[in-house]
Structures are given as C-alpha cells and as structure tokens.
Scaffold this active site. Structure first.
Site, PDB file in Angstrom:
ATOM      1  CB  CYS A 263     -75.816  24.939-130.229  1.00 23.41           C
ATOM      2  SG  CYS A 263     -74.076  25.787-129.704  1.00 23.41           S
ATOM      3  CD  GLU A 264     -79.059  20.407-132.926  1.00 24.03           C
ATOM      4  OE1 GLU A 264     -79.886  19.635-133.098  1.00 24.03           O
ATOM      5  OE2 GLU A 264     -78.220  20.264-133.747  1.00 24.03           O
TER       6      GLU A 264
ATOM      7  NE  ARG B 284     -74.502   3.570-133.054  1.00 28.18           N
ATOM      8  CZ  ARG B 284     -75.018   2.528-132.943  1.00 28.18           C
ATOM      9  NH1 ARG B 284     -74.258   3.251-131.486  1.00 28.18           N
ATOM     10  NH2 ARG B 284     -75.736   1.326-133.018  1.00 28.18           N
TER      11      ARG B 284
ATOM     12  CD  GLU C 196     -71.923  -7.079-148.111  1.00 30.11           C
ATOM     13  OE1 GLU C 196     -71.585  -6.530-149.494  1.00 30.11           O
ATOM     14  OE2 GLU C 196     -72.873  -7.177-147.362  1.00 30.11           O
ATOM     15  N   PRO C 197     -68.739  -7.808-142.766  1.00 27.82           N
ATOM     16  CG  PRO C 197     -67.383  -9.658-141.313  1.00 27.82           C
ATOM     17  CD  PRO C 197     -68.403  -8.817-142.857  1.00 27.82           C
ATOM     18  N   GLY C 198     -69.369  -5.567-140.564  1.00 23.55           N
ATOM     19  CA  GLY C 198     -68.671  -4.412-139.796  1.00 23.55           C
ATOM     20  C   GLY C 198     -68.861  -4.511-138.520  1.00 23.55           C
TER      21      GLY C 198
ATOM     22  CE1 TYR D 228     -71.366   1.458-140.316  1.00 28.76           C
ATOM     23  CE2 TYR D 228     -72.142  -0.269-138.454  1.00 28.76           C
ATOM     24  CZ  TYR D 228     -72.026   0.177-139.228  1.00 28.76           C
ATOM     25  OH  TYR D 228     -71.958  -0.575-140.328  1.00 28.76           O
TER      26      TYR D 228
HETATM   27  N1  LLP Z   1     -73.662  -4.854-146.353  1.00 27.55           N
HETATM   28  C1  LLP Z   1     -74.251  -3.971-146.231  1.00 27.55           C
HETATM   29  C2  LLP Z   1     -74.955  -3.617-147.454  1.00 27.55           C
HETATM   30  C3  LLP Z   1     -74.778  -2.518-145.407  1.00 27.55           C
HETATM   31  O1  LLP Z   1     -75.611  -2.023-145.667  1.00 27.55           O
HETATM   32  C4  LLP Z   1     -73.705  -3.138-144.417  1.00 27.55           C
HETATM   33  C5  LLP Z   1     -74.064  -1.290-143.154  1.00 27.55           C
HETATM   34  C6  LLP Z   1     -73.508  -4.262-143.890  1.00 27.55           C
HETATM   35  C7  LLP Z   1     -72.887  -4.801-144.662  1.00 27.55           C
HETATM   36  C8  LLP Z   1     -72.662  -3.989-142.473  1.00 27.55           C
HETATM   37  O2  LLP Z   1     -73.121  -3.729-141.414  1.00 27.55           O
HETATM   38  P1  LLP Z   1     -72.810  -4.487-139.911  1.00 27.55           P
HETATM   39  O3  LLP Z   1     -72.253  -5.607-140.135  1.00 27.55           O
HETATM   40  O4  LLP Z   1     -72.233  -3.245-139.525  1.00 27.55           O
HETATM   41  O5  LLP Z   1     -74.196  -4.583-139.128  1.00 27.55           O
HETATM   42  N2  LLP Z   1     -74.472   3.714-138.647  1.00 27.55           N
HETATM   43  C9  LLP Z   1     -75.522   2.202-138.238  1.00 27.55           C
HETATM   44  C10 LLP Z   1     -75.255   1.098-138.724  1.00 27.55           C
HETATM   45  C11 LLP Z   1     -75.906   1.570-140.049  1.00 27.55           C
HETATM   46  C12 LLP Z   1     -75.275  -0.339-140.521  1.00 27.55           C
HETATM   47  C13 LLP Z   1     -75.330  -0.147-142.196  1.00 27.55           C
HETATM   48  N3  LLP Z   1     -75.800  -0.740-143.180  1.00 27.55           N
HETATM   49  C14 LLP Z   1     -75.271   2.129-137.023  1.00 27.55           C
HETATM   50  O6  LLP Z   1     -74.620   3.620-136.100  1.00 27.55           O
HETATM   51  O7  LLP Z   1     -75.730   1.689-135.859  1.00 27.55           O
END
Ligand code: LLP
Length: 426
Positions: free
Chosen positions: A355-356, A324, A285-287, A384
């Site tokens: 305003c922060e 971020r 599950e890469p994001g 993100y």
């Molecule tokens: N799977 C699950 C269950 C997750 O909770 C997440 C991310 C991913 C996959 C994807 O993770 P990745 O491959 O993107 O690391 N907003 C934060 C990151 C929050 C991640 C939340 N969960 C930031 O801007 O760094």
C-alpha cells in the site's frame, strides 16, 4: 520515452535462456525452482559469485590483497561459506554480522569491522573473536575500544577511517567519502590522532581505512582518494608511525542496464601503480561487485491492470522484498522467465501489492507482454536485495535459493506467519 531492458546475456552473469526459451540460472530453469519453492524467491548463481571473487583475486594477485567480502550486500550463510571457502575474509558492520561470520567459521584474522556506532557488547564480541582490525570512525569510539580492550587485557589493531573529501559521483545516499557525510575522520584530525596514538595502551593504530561510496563506475575518484591517502601515510611514516594495513574499501560499480563500469583488470591497472614498493597489506571490501549480478528476484505476475493512462503488471513481490527502486530510484532489468516468441511489447509499470505508490520495480518500461500466472525475474538483485528486505505489510520474507551447476538448494526458507509474530506477546 520508455526504457527497454539493456542488461545483456553476457560474461557478467550466469542467467540465460535455453533452447526452450526458459530463463536458467546456470543449468537450472527458474521455472523448475519456482515450481518447488513458490514465489517470490531470490535465486543466486554460485558460479557468478565465485567468478567475481576470482576476477578481483587475479587482477590484484601481485599484491596479494585480503579480500573481505562486505556481508551487508548479501549475508546468506551459504553465500558467505562459498566465499570464505575460497579464501575471502569478511567485512562486517554489526554484532549480527560477526555472528554470521562465526557460523561460517571465518577466521578472525580475516575479519574487519566498520561502522559509526559500535556498541560495547559488539566491541567485546569482536575482540573475543580476535578480528584483524576495527575500522574506527571517531575519536570517542577509538577511546572506547581502547578502554574495553584494556579491561579484557587484550591489544587490538585499529584503522582510522579517513574521510578524504572526494566526490565518487554516485547516488547521494551511497556517497560516503565527502566531508559532509557522517563517515570517517578528516585528515587534520586523523593526523593528530595517529601522532598521539602512543597514549593508547591497548589499541594499536596500525592501519588506514577509506571507503568513498558505492556503485562507482570509473577509476578516477578512487585514484584521487588513494593518492591523498598515500601522501597522508607518507607524512605519518616520516613522523615515525608505522602503517601495516591499508584498507581501500569497496564501491566498485556493476552493470544494472547500460552502464560501462571499469572491470577488475581496468581497476587494477589504475590502482596498482600507486602501490608499487609499498609494504603494507592491502585490504578490499567489495560487496556489490561480487554478488549483484549473481542474483535475481523471481516473482509471479498476479494481475494485469489497465487504467485510462497506464498498464500495470502487479507481481507477488513488493518493495518489502526489494527496496532499491523505491529507495534510490534504482533501475533493475526485468526479464520474463519464459520467453514467448509471439509476445507483443507494451509499456508497463511493474508494481507490487504493497500500500504505497513507491512500491514499484519499474516505471514506463517496455517489456514483452506477460500473463497472470507467468513469472518474471528482476535482475541484478543479488546485492542489497534480500538484506534490505523487511516484513512491511506483514509479508513474510522470500526464500533464497543457491544454484550450483545443474542443482539447487533452498538456503533460506520462506518466512511463515508464525515467523512473523515470533517474540510478540499480547
Ligand atoms: N565497506 C564499507 C565501509 C561500506 O560502507 C560498504 C557499503 C562497502 C564496503 C561495500 O560497498 P560495495 O562494494 O557494495 O559498493 N544499499 C545501497 C548500497 C549501500 C552501501 C553501503 N556501504 C544500494 O542498494 O545501492
């Protein structure tokens, strides 16, 4: 000590300067896009996105994983479609993300659904969409899914999300696999649930899910977690529980400045030996890995403000566009959209109009001098970035642009004042 910008013009993305010293996304100068769209604008490279998907697909081809891109990182429909077209599935966490998955016609058998607080309506919609797996985070949730599936006369497949109590050595806010976080179920409790799973008439416990955190730069925490998970699966199988799916989550780190995270190949070399002779379907599950370096937030310099102690570059993007830095103290490189050879370098705080005092993109950063009216690009903002943006200070959210080769398309319009008050009543 001021930090200079390290992010290099390298293989990791498709933003580079042309002969006229203009920053381009693939072949399109950002200036050209910004003249049309105005600023601030998120600008994405479809080539970078697909290359990153390809890197993972190739590194793991021997096990033919299902790569479910994590929608929360960047949910724009054009990006989802780009990935789904190349065979990716989607990892969702809400009814809204399921709705987006439907919009890009992602087949249900390629959708996995995580999150600690799924509502009945969301569960029903996911069952209707015939998703592949629910990633379940607690026993009450499991019972609820079983009950709803029963009412709908459907059988559903479920993975329990295991919390393996491993420290991924990343920011606290994005650490998820340690015992004290709200995520997943510990081994002892999970064992009991799997062993008693015959009692569930409509939820089939056919998978195991683990996701230990995000922006993880080395393989060790993954290896530690996956080893624990595999011996847990061995135990389950010895007791007669059959596991068909193993979802290894996301979490791969990317380069924001001078990090040196593992590549997809290095990750595969560490991980694959663990899975030799295993029969289950592996899911990732890469994001961030797929979209972070594929996007920038471009903004205009409005003012240069000098106080007795500092120089501030004030931009027309704010923390509502990219939270971020404010939220995680995250580092994003900042590049001028037009590089001037004669530009002197100064130490700046780059801030927005909100305003922060937390409304900053960089503090004490050495940057080339930029003049009001010039544009800058906040790099590595594809993940993100837009998805965490808001309307704070009643600011419409930025537009999003997708570049492909020499052409570009606005894939989300800038929000108008009318958009801001939609649904409100006096
Ligand atoms: N799977 C699950 C269950 C997750 O909770 C997440 C991310 C991913 C996959 C994807 O993770 P990745 O491959 O993107 O690391 N907003 C934060 C990151 C929050 C991640 C939340 N969960 C930031 O801007 O760094």
């Amino acid at each position: 000590m001021p930090r200079t910008d390290f992010l290099k013009e390298t293989r990791i993305h498709d933003f580079s300067y042309n002969k006229k010293n203009e920053l381009c996304c693939e072949k399109v100068p950002l200036r050209k896009i910004l003249e049309k769209t105005g600023s601030p604008a998120y600008i994405y490279s479809s080539k970078t996105i697909l290359e990153h998907l390809g890197k993972l697909q190739r590194a793991f081809r021997s096990v033919r994983p299902l790569i479910c891109y994590s929608v929360k990182a960047n949910a724009n429909l054009a990006i989802l479609k780009t990935l789904v077209r190349k065979g990716a599935g989607l990892d969702i966490v809400s009814g809204g993300e399921l709705f987006r998955a439907g919009k890009v016609k992602c087949p249900g058998r390629k959708i996995v659904y995580a999150g600690v607080g799924k509502k009945d309506g969301e569960i029903r919609a996911a069952i209707r969409a015939r998703i592949l797996l629910f990633n379940v985070e607690s026993v009450p949730e499991l019972e609820r899914i079983n009950e709803i599936a029963k009412k709908m006369r459907r059988r559903v497949d479920v993975s329990l999300r295991i919390n393996p109590n491993v420290d991924p050595h990343t920011h606290d806010y994005i650490t998820t696999g340690k015992a004290e976080t709200k995520f997943g179920i510990d081994f002892d409790r999970a064992r009991e649930v799997y062993l008693a799973s015959q009692k569930l008439t409509h939820a089939r416990l056919s998978g195991v899910h683990v996701h230990i955190g995000s922006q993880i730069e080395t393989g060790e925490p993954f290896v530690e977690a996956f080893r624990k998970i595999l011996s847990f699966i061995d135990e389950l199988e010895a007791a007669g529980v059959r596991i068909r799916f193993l979802n290894l989550g996301g979490g791969l780190g990317v380069i924001y400045s001078d990090e040196n995270p593992q590549t997809a190949d290095e990750f595969a070399r560490k991980i694959l030996p663990l899975f030799k002779k295993r029969k289950f379907q592996i899911i990732f599950e890469p994001g961030r890995f797929i979209v972070a370096n594929a996007g920038v937030l471009a903004a205009k310099v409005l003012y240069l403000k000098e106080t007795g102690v500092k120089k501030f570059l004030i931009t027309d993007a704010g923390m509502n566009d990219l939270i971020r830095p404010a939220f995680y103290n995250a580092y994003h490189a900042i590049w001028p959209v037009m590089k001037r050879k004669d530009a002197k370098r100064w130490v700046f705080d780059v801030v927005g109009p909100i305003c922060e005092s937390g409304d900053f993109f960089a503090k004490g950063r050495e940057l080339p001098e930029m003049r009001p009216g010039e544009f800058l690009a906040i790099m590595t903002a594809g993940a993100y970035g837009f998805t965490m943006s808001s309307n704070y200070n009643s600011r419409g959210r930025a537009c999003e642009v997708l570049v492909k080769g020499g052409s570009f398309r606005v894939v989300r319009k800038r929000e108008s004042y009318q958009d801001l008050v939609r649904g409100e009543r006096i």
